[in-house]
Design an enzyme around this catalytic site. Structure first.
Site, PDB file in Angstrom:
ATOM      1  N   ARG A  47       9.407 -46.148 -21.339  1.00 43.91           N
ATOM      2  CA  ARG A  47       8.467 -46.337 -22.441  1.00 43.91           C
ATOM      3  C   ARG A  47       9.260 -46.713 -23.688  1.00 43.91           C
ATOM      4  NH1 ARG A  47       5.994 -43.512 -26.711  1.00 43.91           N
ATOM      5  NH2 ARG A  47       3.741 -43.882 -26.907  1.00 43.91           N
ATOM      6  N   SER A 116      -3.901 -42.872 -18.475  1.00 44.52           N
ATOM      7  CA  SER A 116      -4.092 -41.842 -19.495  1.00 44.52           C
ATOM      8  C   SER A 116      -5.578 -41.567 -19.666  1.00 44.52           C
ATOM      9  CB  SER A 116      -3.504 -42.301 -20.831  1.00 44.52           C
ATOM     10  OG  SER A 116      -2.103 -42.338 -20.785  1.00 44.52           O
ATOM     11  N   LYS A 146       3.144 -37.029 -30.456  1.00 47.13           N
ATOM     12  CA  LYS A 146       1.830 -37.509 -30.880  1.00 47.13           C
ATOM     13  C   LYS A 146       1.051 -36.353 -31.512  1.00 47.13           C
ATOM     14  CE  LYS A 146       1.379 -41.277 -27.527  1.00 47.13           C
ATOM     15  NZ  LYS A 146       0.493 -41.897 -26.496  1.00 47.13           N
TER      16      LYS A 146
END
Length: 214
Positions: A47, A116, A146
């Site tokens: 990622r 997700s 996050k």
């Protein structure tokens, strides 16, 4: 596509973190992933929202090779075409990415397609119907990666475990200290970023989480 698909989606799932300031991207991604894999990670995800072009592809290829050397899988975040080019084991898709049907068509029947689902059980049901390989719920716990993300605690994992017929991943704020709560709730995978990468001994942190699945 790679073929390391004949074992369950279960265990520690390591996602490469943002590259620390002052460290080059290949060293960061491969170093963190290597520690996680030595600690027993069964799945890693590349990622990176900033890299482009040849460097991004080169790192992706190196991560696939590294994962396979440890009898693990490597998937790519968001980018189905990159996953195809580097012969990764699959792709992970978010809300704004192509749907699982399109990814499956591009990557083939054995590809790992993760989706997700935030704190949305109906989204998970739709992903299962579309052929996803696993669904991810989060955040489980307050997440430094996050901090504004929707909350989905262990109770949602329990609920999903009773209603879905595919592997369930818990993500968000997971550390060696709290990962057991997600596993006890029924998570097949626990996805970790800073819980491993920011630990004083990343390999040892990975090993502690992996041991929960023994």
């Amino acid at each position: 596509m790679a073929t390391k698909t004949h074992f369950p989606l279960r265990g520690l799932y390591f996602i490469t973190p943002a590259v620390p300031e002052g460290m080059d991207a290949p060293t960061a991604h491969l170093g963190h992933a290597g520690a996680a894999l030595r600690g027993g990670a069964s799945l890693i995800q590349f990622r990176d929202k900033t890299l482009v072009g040849d460097e991004r592809e080169a790192i992706a290829r190196a991560l696939v090779a590294l994962a396979h050397a440890h009898d693990a899988r490597c998937i790519i975040n968001d980018d189905t075409e990159l996953a195809a080019r580097v012969q990764a084991d699959g792709v992970h898709l978010g809300r704004d990415d192509p749907d699982p049907v399109a990814a499956r068509h591009r990557l083939g029947p054995d590809a790992v397609i993760g989706v997700s689902c935030y704190n949305e059980l109906e989204r998970a049901r739709a992903a299962q119907a579309a052929g996803a390989s696993y669904v991810a719920f989060g955040t489980m716990f307050p997440s430094p990666t996050k901090p504004e993300a929707a909350h989905a605690g262990p109770d949602l994992i329990r609920q999903a475990h009773s209603k879905l017929a595919l592997p369930i991943c818990a993500i968000g704020g997971i550390t060696p200290e709290n990962a057991g709560e997600a596993v006890a709730a029924g998570a097949d995978l626990v996805a970790v970023i800073q819980g491993v990468s920011a630990a004083p001994d990343p390999e040892a942190a990975a090993r502690r989480i992996s041991a929960l699945f023994d």
